[in-house]
Design a protein around this motif. Structure first.
Motif, PDB file in Angstrom:
ATOM      1  N   GLY A 109      -7.458   3.053   4.851  1.00 16.85           N
ATOM      2  CA  GLY A 109      -7.820   4.461   4.994  1.00 16.85           C
ATOM      3  C   GLY A 109      -6.812   5.299   4.229  1.00 16.85           C
ATOM      4  N   GLY A 110      -7.146   6.523   3.908  1.00 19.34           N
ATOM      5  CA  GLY A 110      -6.255   7.360   3.110  1.00 19.34           C
ATOM      6  C   GLY A 110      -6.260   6.895   1.658  1.00 19.34           C
ATOM      7  N   TYR A 111      -5.215   7.260   0.935  1.00 21.77           N
ATOM      8  CA  TYR A 111      -5.134   6.914  -0.479  1.00 21.77           C
ATOM      9  C   TYR A 111      -3.810   6.262  -0.787  1.00 21.77           C
ATOM     10  N   LYS A 133      -4.226   7.945  -7.612  1.00 18.68           N
ATOM     11  CA  LYS A 133      -4.452   7.662  -6.191  1.00 18.68           C
ATOM     12  C   LYS A 133      -5.859   7.095  -6.044  1.00 18.68           C
ATOM     13  N   VAL A 134      -5.943   5.976  -5.334  1.00 17.69           N
ATOM     14  CA  VAL A 134      -7.235   5.333  -5.082  1.00 17.69           C
ATOM     15  C   VAL A 134      -7.382   5.124  -3.576  1.00 17.69           C
ATOM     16  N   PRO A 135      -8.638   4.998  -3.083  1.00 18.06           N
ATOM     17  CA  PRO A 135      -8.811   4.765  -1.643  1.00 18.06           C
ATOM     18  C   PRO A 135      -8.066   3.498  -1.209  1.00 18.06           C
ATOM     19  N   GLN A 166       1.513   4.987  -0.200  1.00 21.34           N
ATOM     20  CA  GLN A 166       0.698   6.185  -0.053  1.00 21.34           C
ATOM     21  C   GLN A 166       1.445   7.475  -0.385  1.00 21.34           C
ATOM     22  N   ASP A 207       0.872  -1.175   0.000  1.00 22.05           N
ATOM     23  CA  ASP A 207       0.000   0.000   0.000  1.00 22.05           C
ATOM     24  C   ASP A 207       0.907   1.223   0.000  1.00 22.05           C
TER      25      ASP A 207
END
Length: 154
Positions: free
Chosen positions: A61-63, A55-57, A23, A21
């Motif tokens: 949480g967050g992107y 950027k995707v969810p 970010q 992930d």
């Protein structure tokens, strides 16, 4: 692996996207350094632009960064789903196809139609509940109209 070619580095970035992930740009710098590929954040920034990362969810949480949706099939599926949920009507006249949708869906539909890169389509304008598709010729308009109605009827 100093002096790694851009294509090799971007292949590694694709691999990292499937495993982590990611970010922030700094996360790429850190993960690449762990693979003995020293890069600057400026290089990563250019790679992100080159690769058209979006950027995707993130599940946490967050992107997070993700590869762009390149596949026409995915775009077509999304468009079908959106049309299924939001379609009101479609009409054709000369060079123009006008699609009416439920409020708030016009721009999304227009974007998906653009991403299909339909032959003969000159341009697309998406309003709140209306999509105007402009073809290069009346014959092209007929082809685009038929494509849109086939998506509605599948």
């Amino acid at each position: 692996m100093a002096g790694m070619r851009k294509s090799e580095r971007q292949q590694l970035i694709r691999q990292l996207l499937t495993e982590h992930d990611i970010q922030k740009q700094e996360d790429f710098v850190t993960l690449l350094a762990e693979q003995n590929v020293p890069v600057t954040q400026a290089t990563i920034s250019r790679d992100i632009k080159d690769m058209q990362l979006i950027k995707v969810p993130a599940p946490s949480g967050g992107y997070r960064y993700s590869l762009p949706v390149k596949k026409k099939l995915d775009t077509e599926k999304k468009l079908k789903r959106t049309l299924y949920d939001a379609y009101v009507s479609i009409a054709i006249q000369d060079y123009f196809i006008v699609l009416k949708a439920l409020p708030g869906n016009g721009q999304a539909i227009a974007t998906l139609v653009d991403q299909l890169n339909l032959t003969g389509l000159f341009g697309t304008i998406g309003g709140d509940d209306t999509v105007l598709m402009i073809a290069k010729s009346p014959a092209d308009a007929q082809t685009v109209y038929e494509k849109m109605t086939s998506l509605l009827n599948d």
